[in-house]
Write a protein that holds these residues in place. Structure first.
Motif, PDB file in Angstrom:
ATOM      1  N   LEU A 186       0.826  -1.215   0.000  1.00  0.00           N
ATOM      2  CA  LEU A 186       0.000   0.000   0.000  1.00  0.00           C
ATOM      3  C   LEU A 186       0.861   1.266   0.000  1.00  0.00           C
ATOM      4  CD1 LEU A 186      -2.821  -1.011   2.536  1.00  0.00           C
ATOM      5  CD2 LEU A 186      -2.849  -1.161   0.034  1.00  0.00           C
ATOM      6  N   ASN A 187       1.975   1.247   0.753  1.00  0.00           N
ATOM      7  CA  ASN A 187       2.844   2.431   0.804  1.00  0.00           C
ATOM      8  C   ASN A 187       3.521   2.672  -0.545  1.00  0.00           C
ATOM      9  OD1 ASN A 187       2.110   2.456   3.467  1.00  0.00           O
ATOM     10  ND2 ASN A 187       4.161   2.193   4.300  1.00  0.00           N
ATOM     11  N   LYS A 188       3.916   1.589  -1.206  1.00  0.00           N
ATOM     12  CA  LYS A 188       4.558   1.736  -2.525  1.00  0.00           C
ATOM     13  C   LYS A 188       3.576   2.346  -3.528  1.00  0.00           C
ATOM     14  CE  LYS A 188       7.273  -0.640  -6.004  1.00  0.00           C
ATOM     15  NZ  LYS A 188       8.159  -1.760  -6.307  1.00  0.00           N
ATOM     16  N   LEU A 189       2.330   1.915  -3.458  1.00  0.00           N
ATOM     17  CA  LEU A 189       1.307   2.487  -4.352  1.00  0.00           C
ATOM     18  C   LEU A 189       1.022   3.949  -4.001  1.00  0.00           C
ATOM     19  CD1 LEU A 189      -1.135  -0.573  -4.465  1.00  0.00           C
ATOM     20  CD2 LEU A 189       0.272   0.271  -6.361  1.00  0.00           C
ATOM     21  N   ALA A 190       0.998   4.258  -2.702  1.00  0.00           N
ATOM     22  CA  ALA A 190       0.730   5.641  -2.271  1.00  0.00           C
ATOM     23  C   ALA A 190       1.827   6.592  -2.738  1.00  0.00           C
ATOM     24  CB  ALA A 190       0.593   5.689  -0.745  1.00  0.00           C
ATOM     25  N   ARG A 191       3.068   6.082  -2.846  1.00  0.00           N
ATOM     26  CA  ARG A 191       4.174   6.943  -3.293  1.00  0.00           C
ATOM     27  C   ARG A 191       3.977   7.425  -4.722  1.00  0.00           C
ATOM     28  NH1 ARG A 191       7.141   3.607   0.192  1.00  0.00           N
ATOM     29  NH2 ARG A 191       7.783   2.148  -1.438  1.00  0.00           N
ATOM     30  N   LYS A 192       3.141   6.747  -5.488  1.00  0.00           N
ATOM     31  CA  LYS A 192       2.829   7.213  -6.840  1.00  0.00           C
ATOM     32  C   LYS A 192       2.004   8.503  -6.799  1.00  0.00           C
ATOM     33  CE  LYS A 192       3.279   2.709  -8.987  1.00  0.00           C
ATOM     34  NZ  LYS A 192       2.751   1.676  -9.869  1.00  0.00           N
ATOM     35  N   PHE A 193       1.419   8.792  -5.625  1.00  0.00           N
ATOM     36  CA  PHE A 193       0.669  10.041  -5.418  1.00  0.00           C
ATOM     37  C   PHE A 193       1.480  11.016  -4.567  1.00  0.00           C
ATOM     38  CE2 PHE A 193      -2.387   6.635  -6.088  1.00  0.00           C
ATOM     39  CZ  PHE A 193      -3.264   7.182  -7.003  1.00  0.00           C
ATOM     40  N   LYS A 195       2.756  10.477  -1.710  1.00  0.00           N
ATOM     41  CA  LYS A 195       2.421  10.326  -0.289  1.00  0.00           C
ATOM     42  C   LYS A 195       3.189   9.127   0.248  1.00  0.00           C
ATOM     43  CE  LYS A 195      -2.273  12.161  -0.815  1.00  0.00           C
ATOM     44  NZ  LYS A 195      -2.145  13.373  -0.020  1.00  0.00           N
ATOM     45  N   ASN A 196       3.578   9.203   1.527  1.00  0.00           N
ATOM     46  CA  ASN A 196       4.327   8.092   2.123  1.00  0.00           C
ATOM     47  C   ASN A 196       3.423   6.901   2.415  1.00  0.00           C
ATOM     48  OD1 ASN A 196       6.833   9.363   2.101  1.00  0.00           O
ATOM     49  ND2 ASN A 196       6.409  10.431   4.010  1.00  0.00           N
ATOM     50  N   PHE A 197       2.133   7.178   2.636  1.00  0.00           N
ATOM     51  CA  PHE A 197       1.174   6.094   2.908  1.00  0.00           C
ATOM     52  C   PHE A 197      -0.218   6.599   2.579  1.00  0.00           C
ATOM     53  CE2 PHE A 197       1.706   8.593   6.719  1.00  0.00           C
ATOM     54  CZ  PHE A 197       0.433   8.699   7.266  1.00  0.00           C
ATOM     55  N   GLY A 281       0.841  -0.161  12.171  1.00  0.00           N
ATOM     56  CA  GLY A 281       0.453   1.052  11.432  1.00  0.00           C
ATOM     57  C   GLY A 281      -0.818   0.914  10.627  1.00  0.00           C
ATOM     58  N   GLY A 282      -1.108  -0.288  10.134  1.00  0.00           N
ATOM     59  CA  GLY A 282      -2.315  -0.503   9.342  1.00  0.00           C
ATOM     60  C   GLY A 282      -3.596  -0.356  10.139  1.00  0.00           C
ATOM     61  N   SER A 283      -3.492  -0.343  11.471  1.00  0.00           N
ATOM     62  CA  SER A 283      -4.676  -0.157  12.326  1.00  0.00           C
ATOM     63  C   SER A 283      -5.287   1.228  12.143  1.00  0.00           C
ATOM     64  CB  SER A 283      -4.309  -0.344  13.800  1.00  0.00           C
ATOM     65  OG  SER A 283      -3.732  -1.603  14.011  1.00  0.00           O
ATOM     66  N   TYR A 284      -4.475   2.185  11.629  1.00  0.00           N
ATOM     67  CA  TYR A 284      -4.978   3.541  11.389  1.00  0.00           C
ATOM     68  C   TYR A 284      -5.645   3.677  10.019  1.00  0.00           C
ATOM     69  CZ  TYR A 284      -2.053   4.705  15.403  1.00  0.00           C
ATOM     70  OH  TYR A 284      -1.483   4.741  16.658  1.00  0.00           O
ATOM     71  N   ASN A 285      -5.550   2.626   9.215  1.00  0.00           N
ATOM     72  CA  ASN A 285      -6.172   2.647   7.888  1.00  0.00           C
ATOM     73  C   ASN A 285      -7.656   2.304   8.074  1.00  0.00           C
ATOM     74  OD1 ASN A 285      -7.144   1.937   5.287  1.00  0.00           O
ATOM     75  ND2 ASN A 285      -5.081   1.396   4.600  1.00  0.00           N
TER      76      ASN A 285
END
Length: 347
Positions: A186-193, A195-197, A281-285
Protein backbone atom coordinates in the motif's frame (compact mmCIF):
# COMPACT_ATOMS: atom_id res chain seq x y z
CA UNK A 1 11.66 -9.56 39.70
CA UNK A 2 11.51 -6.28 37.77
CA UNK A 3 13.53 -5.78 34.60
CA UNK A 4 13.65 -2.62 32.46
CA UNK A 5 14.49 -2.98 28.80
CA UNK A 6 14.54 -1.01 25.55
CA UNK A 7 13.16 -2.70 22.43
CA UNK A 8 14.02 -1.58 18.88
CA UNK A 9 11.95 -2.43 15.83
CA UNK A 10 12.31 -1.38 12.20
CA UNK A 11 9.59 -2.78 9.97
CA UNK A 12 9.74 -3.62 6.29
CA UNK A 13 7.39 -0.72 5.50
CA UNK A 14 10.10 1.72 6.73
CA UNK A 15 7.65 3.84 8.75
CA UNK A 16 10.53 4.60 11.11
CA UNK A 17 12.47 3.22 14.06
CA UNK A 18 10.27 2.21 17.01
CA UNK A 19 11.94 2.58 20.41
CA UNK A 20 10.08 1.29 23.47
CA UNK A 21 11.32 1.42 27.08
CA UNK A 22 9.30 -0.91 29.29
CA UNK A 23 9.30 -2.54 32.70
CA UNK A 24 8.53 -6.24 33.09
CA UNK A 25 7.63 -8.05 36.29
CA UNK A 26 7.01 -11.74 36.93
CA UNK A 27 4.46 -12.57 39.62
CA UNK A 28 2.24 -15.54 38.76
CA UNK A 29 2.75 -14.59 35.13
CA UNK A 30 4.32 -11.62 33.36
CA UNK A 31 3.10 -8.01 33.51
CA UNK A 32 4.42 -5.03 31.57
CA UNK A 33 4.34 -1.25 31.64
CA UNK A 34 5.41 0.97 28.74
CA UNK A 35 7.40 3.80 30.33
CA UNK A 36 8.49 5.76 27.22
CA UNK A 37 8.04 5.07 23.53
CA UNK A 38 8.74 6.95 20.31
CA UNK A 39 8.81 6.35 16.58
CA UNK A 40 11.71 8.15 14.94
CA UNK A 41 11.17 8.77 11.23
CA UNK A 42 14.08 7.87 9.02
CA UNK A 43 15.81 10.76 7.23
CA UNK A 44 15.43 10.41 3.47
CA UNK A 45 19.05 9.25 3.19
CA UNK A 46 18.51 6.35 5.60
CA UNK A 47 15.16 5.35 4.17
CA UNK A 48 16.81 5.12 0.74
CA UNK A 49 19.76 3.12 2.10
CA UNK A 50 17.52 0.58 3.82
CA UNK A 51 15.08 0.33 0.92
CA UNK A 52 17.93 -0.35 -1.53
CA UNK A 53 19.88 -2.66 0.79
CA UNK A 54 18.59 -5.76 -1.02
CA UNK A 55 20.52 -4.69 -4.14
CA UNK A 56 23.92 -4.11 -2.47
CA UNK A 57 27.09 -6.11 -3.03
CA UNK A 58 28.37 -8.27 -0.16
CA UNK A 59 30.97 -5.67 0.85
CA UNK A 60 28.47 -2.81 0.73
CA UNK A 61 25.97 -4.80 2.80
CA UNK A 62 28.56 -5.61 5.48
CA UNK A 63 29.46 -1.92 5.61
CA UNK A 64 25.78 -0.98 6.01
CA UNK A 65 25.34 -3.65 8.73
CA UNK A 66 27.99 -1.86 10.83
CA UNK A 67 26.92 1.67 9.89
CA UNK A 68 23.27 0.97 10.73
CA UNK A 69 24.29 -0.59 14.05
CA UNK A 70 26.07 2.63 15.04
CA UNK A 71 23.06 4.64 13.81
CA UNK A 72 20.73 2.57 16.05
CA UNK A 73 23.12 3.01 18.98
CA UNK A 74 23.17 6.79 18.57
CA UNK A 75 19.37 6.97 18.33
CA UNK A 76 19.02 4.90 21.52
CA UNK A 77 21.59 7.06 23.34
CA UNK A 78 19.71 10.22 22.30
CA UNK A 79 16.39 8.61 23.40
CA UNK A 80 17.89 7.78 26.82
CA UNK A 81 19.29 11.30 27.28
CA UNK A 82 16.15 13.05 26.03
CA UNK A 83 13.92 11.17 28.45
CA UNK A 84 16.42 11.06 31.35
CA UNK A 85 16.08 7.28 31.57
CA UNK A 86 17.80 5.28 34.29
CA UNK A 87 18.12 1.66 35.42
CA UNK A 88 18.15 0.17 31.93
CA UNK A 89 19.03 -3.51 32.11
CA UNK A 90 19.33 -4.26 28.39
CA UNK A 91 18.54 -3.32 24.79
CA UNK A 92 16.89 -5.82 22.44
CA UNK A 93 17.13 -5.01 18.73
CA UNK A 94 15.22 -6.64 15.90
CA UNK A 95 17.34 -4.97 13.22
CA UNK A 96 16.16 -4.30 9.68
CA UNK A 97 15.30 -7.27 7.45
CA UNK A 98 17.12 -7.36 4.13
CA UNK A 99 16.77 -11.02 3.13
CA UNK A 100 14.33 -13.61 4.44
CA UNK A 101 14.55 -17.02 2.75
CA UNK A 102 13.97 -19.67 5.42
CA UNK A 103 13.68 -22.50 2.88
CA UNK A 104 17.32 -21.78 1.99
CA UNK A 105 18.16 -21.63 5.73
CA UNK A 106 18.98 -17.91 5.93
CA UNK A 107 17.50 -14.64 7.05
CA UNK A 108 19.36 -11.36 7.53
CA UNK A 109 18.53 -8.48 9.85
CA UNK A 110 21.19 -5.77 9.64
CA UNK A 111 22.24 -3.44 12.46
CA UNK A 112 25.17 -4.99 14.33
CA UNK A 113 24.26 -5.32 18.02
CA UNK A 114 27.91 -4.95 18.99
CA UNK A 115 27.89 -1.44 17.50
CA UNK A 116 24.77 -0.61 19.57
CA UNK A 117 26.63 -1.80 22.69
CA UNK A 118 29.70 0.30 21.81
CA UNK A 119 27.48 3.41 21.43
CA UNK A 120 25.40 2.85 24.59
CA UNK A 121 27.54 0.79 26.96
CA UNK A 122 24.52 -1.46 27.65
CA UNK A 123 24.06 -5.22 27.09
CA UNK A 124 22.39 -5.87 23.71
CA UNK A 125 20.48 -8.89 22.43
CA UNK A 126 20.10 -9.05 18.64
CA UNK A 127 19.67 -11.46 15.69
CA UNK A 128 16.59 -13.21 17.06
CA UNK A 129 15.60 -14.94 13.80
CA UNK A 130 18.65 -16.82 12.45
CA UNK A 131 18.71 -19.63 15.01
CA UNK A 132 15.08 -20.51 14.31
CA UNK A 133 15.73 -20.68 10.56
CA UNK A 134 18.72 -22.98 11.15
CA UNK A 135 16.42 -25.17 13.26
CA UNK A 136 14.05 -25.63 10.33
CA UNK A 137 11.67 -22.81 11.23
CA UNK A 138 10.43 -19.78 9.33
CA UNK A 139 12.23 -17.39 11.69
CA UNK A 140 8.83 -15.69 11.92
CA UNK A 141 6.57 -14.72 13.44
CA UNK A 142 8.41 -14.25 16.75
CA UNK A 143 5.93 -11.93 18.48
CA UNK A 144 3.58 -14.81 19.54
CA UNK A 145 5.65 -15.46 22.67
CA UNK A 146 4.58 -11.98 23.82
CA UNK A 147 0.98 -12.58 22.73
CA UNK A 148 1.01 -15.77 24.81
CA UNK A 149 2.55 -14.27 27.95
CA UNK A 150 1.47 -10.59 27.84
CA UNK A 151 -1.81 -10.46 25.81
CA UNK A 152 -3.51 -13.81 26.50
CA UNK A 153 -6.91 -12.23 27.26
CA UNK A 154 -7.61 -11.90 23.49
CA UNK A 155 -8.58 -14.79 21.20
CA UNK A 156 -6.01 -13.55 18.68
CA UNK A 157 -3.47 -10.80 18.06
CA UNK A 158 -3.36 -9.33 14.55
CA UNK A 159 -0.48 -7.14 13.43
CA UNK A 160 -0.92 -4.88 10.40
CA UNK A 161 2.56 -3.76 9.43
CA UNK A 162 4.56 -4.26 6.25
CA UNK A 163 2.96 -7.70 6.35
CA UNK A 164 -0.06 -8.86 8.35
CA UNK A 165 0.40 -11.71 10.76
CA UNK A 166 -1.83 -13.31 13.36
CA UNK A 167 -1.29 -15.42 16.45
CA UNK A 168 -4.01 -17.48 18.14
CA UNK A 169 -4.57 -20.53 20.31
CA UNK A 170 -5.47 -23.76 18.53
CA UNK A 171 -5.78 -27.03 20.50
CA UNK A 172 -4.01 -25.33 23.44
CA UNK A 173 -1.02 -24.42 21.27
CA UNK A 174 -0.11 -20.89 20.17
CA UNK A 175 0.08 -20.88 16.38
CA UNK A 176 1.01 -17.92 14.21
CA UNK A 177 1.66 -17.11 10.59
CA UNK A 178 1.81 -14.33 8.04
CA UNK A 179 -1.49 -13.67 6.25
CA UNK A 180 -0.74 -11.19 3.47
CA UNK A 181 1.40 -8.16 2.58
CA UNK A 182 -0.13 -4.88 3.75
CA UNK A 183 1.82 -1.62 4.05
CA UNK A 184 4.79 -2.82 2.03
CA UNK A 185 2.43 -2.78 -0.98
CA UNK A 186 0.00 0.00 0.00
CA UNK A 187 2.84 2.43 0.80
CA UNK A 188 4.56 1.74 -2.52
CA UNK A 189 1.31 2.49 -4.35
CA UNK A 190 0.73 5.64 -2.27
CA UNK A 191 4.17 6.94 -3.29
CA UNK A 192 2.83 7.21 -6.84
CA UNK A 193 0.67 10.04 -5.42
CA UNK A 194 3.70 11.58 -3.65
CA UNK A 195 2.42 10.33 -0.29
CA UNK A 196 4.33 8.09 2.12
CA UNK A 197 1.17 6.09 2.91
CA UNK A 198 -2.55 6.02 2.17
CA UNK A 199 -3.82 8.02 5.15
CA UNK A 200 -7.08 6.53 6.50
CA UNK A 201 -7.31 4.58 3.22
CA UNK A 202 -8.66 7.75 1.57
CA UNK A 203 -7.01 6.95 -1.79
CA UNK A 204 -8.34 3.39 -1.69
CA UNK A 205 -11.87 4.76 -1.24
CA UNK A 206 -11.62 6.70 -4.52
CA UNK A 207 -10.58 3.89 -6.86
CA UNK A 208 -12.59 1.21 -8.62
CA UNK A 209 -12.45 -2.44 -7.61
CA UNK A 210 -10.77 -4.53 -10.32
CA UNK A 211 -12.42 -7.97 -10.06
CA UNK A 212 -9.91 -9.66 -12.41
CA UNK A 213 -6.97 -8.34 -10.37
CA UNK A 214 -8.69 -9.36 -7.13
CA UNK A 215 -9.13 -12.90 -8.45
CA UNK A 216 -5.43 -13.06 -9.44
CA UNK A 217 -4.38 -11.92 -5.97
CA UNK A 218 -6.73 -14.22 -4.07
CA UNK A 219 -5.61 -17.30 -6.00
CA UNK A 220 -1.87 -16.90 -5.32
CA UNK A 221 -0.47 -20.19 -4.02
CA UNK A 222 0.72 -18.78 -0.68
CA UNK A 223 -2.84 -18.34 0.60
CA UNK A 224 -3.63 -22.05 0.30
CA UNK A 225 -0.43 -23.22 2.01
CA UNK A 226 -0.76 -24.61 5.54
CA UNK A 227 0.82 -22.75 8.44
CA UNK A 228 3.45 -22.08 9.67
CA UNK A 229 4.39 -19.77 6.82
CA UNK A 230 5.97 -16.36 6.40
CA UNK A 231 6.43 -13.70 3.74
CA UNK A 232 9.31 -11.47 2.66
CA UNK A 233 9.91 -8.65 0.21
CA UNK A 234 11.27 -11.20 -2.29
CA UNK A 235 7.79 -12.79 -2.52
CA UNK A 236 6.19 -9.40 -3.24
CA UNK A 237 8.81 -8.66 -5.90
CA UNK A 238 8.03 -11.97 -7.60
CA UNK A 239 4.26 -12.30 -7.23
CA UNK A 240 2.62 -8.98 -6.25
CA UNK A 241 4.34 -6.00 -7.85
CA UNK A 242 4.43 -7.45 -11.41
CA UNK A 243 0.63 -7.89 -11.53
CA UNK A 244 0.03 -4.37 -10.17
CA UNK A 245 2.31 -2.67 -12.70
CA UNK A 246 -0.24 -1.94 -15.42
CA UNK A 247 -3.16 -1.09 -13.10
CA UNK A 248 -4.16 2.50 -12.36
CA UNK A 249 -2.61 3.24 -8.92
CA UNK A 250 -5.94 4.28 -7.34
CA UNK A 251 -7.66 1.10 -8.58
CA UNK A 252 -4.68 -0.97 -7.42
CA UNK A 253 -4.99 0.58 -3.93
CA UNK A 254 -8.73 -0.09 -3.82
CA UNK A 255 -8.34 -3.67 -4.99
CA UNK A 256 -5.33 -4.54 -2.85
CA UNK A 257 -7.02 -3.12 0.28
CA UNK A 258 -10.05 -5.31 -0.48
CA UNK A 259 -7.76 -8.30 -1.05
CA UNK A 260 -6.04 -7.83 2.34
CA UNK A 261 -9.40 -7.45 4.12
CA UNK A 262 -10.69 -10.64 2.51
CA UNK A 263 -7.62 -12.68 3.42
CA UNK A 264 -7.62 -11.46 7.04
CA UNK A 265 -11.37 -11.95 7.55
CA UNK A 266 -11.11 -15.47 6.03
CA UNK A 267 -8.64 -16.43 8.77
CA UNK A 268 -10.73 -14.81 11.52
CA UNK A 269 -13.88 -16.60 10.34
CA UNK A 270 -12.21 -19.97 9.79
CA UNK A 271 -11.00 -19.93 13.40
CA UNK A 272 -14.26 -18.55 14.90
CA UNK A 273 -12.37 -15.81 16.73
CA UNK A 274 -14.51 -13.63 19.01
CA UNK A 275 -11.98 -10.95 19.98
CA UNK A 276 -8.97 -9.81 17.94
CA UNK A 277 -6.44 -7.26 19.20
CA UNK A 278 -5.28 -5.23 16.20
CA UNK A 279 -1.98 -3.30 16.26
CA UNK A 280 0.59 -1.90 13.82
CA UNK A 281 0.45 1.05 11.43
CA UNK A 282 -2.32 -0.50 9.34
CA UNK A 283 -4.68 -0.16 12.33
CA UNK A 284 -4.98 3.54 11.39
CA UNK A 285 -6.17 2.65 7.89
CA UNK A 286 -9.88 3.10 8.64
CA UNK A 287 -10.87 1.89 5.16
CA UNK A 288 -9.08 -1.43 5.75
CA UNK A 289 -10.45 -1.82 9.30
CA UNK A 290 -14.02 -1.09 8.11
CA UNK A 291 -13.69 -3.73 5.38
CA UNK A 292 -12.45 -6.34 7.87
CA UNK A 293 -15.29 -5.53 10.27
CA UNK A 294 -17.86 -5.82 7.46
CA UNK A 295 -16.66 -9.35 6.67
CA UNK A 296 -16.57 -10.81 10.18
CA UNK A 297 -18.60 -10.80 13.38
CA UNK A 298 -15.46 -10.76 15.52
CA UNK A 299 -14.73 -7.77 17.77
CA UNK A 300 -11.76 -5.99 16.20
CA UNK A 301 -10.20 -4.17 19.16
CA UNK A 302 -7.80 -1.28 18.55
CA UNK A 303 -6.03 -0.50 21.85
CA UNK A 304 -4.35 2.67 23.13
CA UNK A 305 -1.94 4.38 20.73
CA UNK A 306 1.22 3.28 22.58
CA UNK A 307 0.33 -0.38 22.11
CA UNK A 308 -0.85 0.09 18.50
CA UNK A 309 2.43 1.77 17.59
CA UNK A 310 4.92 -0.06 19.77
CA UNK A 311 3.65 -3.57 20.53
CA UNK A 312 6.34 -5.21 18.38
CA UNK A 313 9.14 -3.14 19.96
CA UNK A 314 7.65 -3.93 23.38
CA UNK A 315 7.70 -7.66 22.64
CA UNK A 316 11.25 -7.62 21.30
CA UNK A 317 12.28 -5.95 24.58
CA UNK A 318 10.45 -8.79 26.35
CA UNK A 319 12.20 -11.39 24.17
CA UNK A 320 15.50 -9.84 25.22
CA UNK A 321 14.51 -10.18 28.88
CA UNK A 322 13.61 -13.86 28.33
CA UNK A 323 16.93 -14.40 26.51
CA UNK A 324 18.90 -12.91 29.43
CA UNK A 325 17.03 -15.32 31.76
CA UNK A 326 17.71 -18.25 29.40
CA UNK A 327 13.95 -18.80 29.06
CA UNK A 328 12.12 -19.92 25.92
CA UNK A 329 11.39 -16.91 23.69
CA UNK A 330 10.53 -18.59 20.36
CA UNK A 331 7.57 -20.94 19.95
CA UNK A 332 8.01 -23.79 17.47
CA UNK A 333 4.23 -23.99 17.06
CA UNK A 334 4.42 -20.48 15.54
CA UNK A 335 7.58 -20.73 13.46
CA UNK A 336 7.66 -24.42 12.54
CA UNK A 337 11.13 -25.07 14.01
CA UNK A 338 12.11 -28.36 15.58
CA UNK A 339 11.42 -27.23 19.15
CA UNK A 340 10.77 -24.22 21.39
CA UNK A 341 14.02 -22.43 22.06
CA UNK A 342 15.81 -19.43 23.51
CA UNK A 343 17.14 -17.23 20.70
CA UNK A 344 19.17 -14.06 20.34
CA UNK A 345 22.87 -13.19 20.20
CA UNK A 346 24.21 -11.39 23.28
CA UNK A 347 26.63 -8.48 22.80
Amino acid sequence: MRVQAIGLMSGTSLDGLDICFSAFEKNNGWNFQILHAETISYPEEWEKKLRNSIHLSSEELLELHSEYGFYLGRKVREFIERNHLQNIDLIASHGHTVFHQPKKKFTLQIGDGRAIKIETGLPVVYDFRSQDVLMGGNGAPLVPIGDELLFSEYDACLNLGGFSNISLKQNNRRIAFDIAPVNIVLNKLARKFNKNFDENGDLARKGTLDEILLEKLNTLDFYSLPHPKSLGIEWCNEFIFPILENIQPEDALTTFTEHVAQQISNIINQNSLKSVLCTGGGSYNTCLIEKIREKTESRIIIPEKQIVDHKEALIFAFMGVLRMNNEINVLSSATGSNEDHCSGVLA
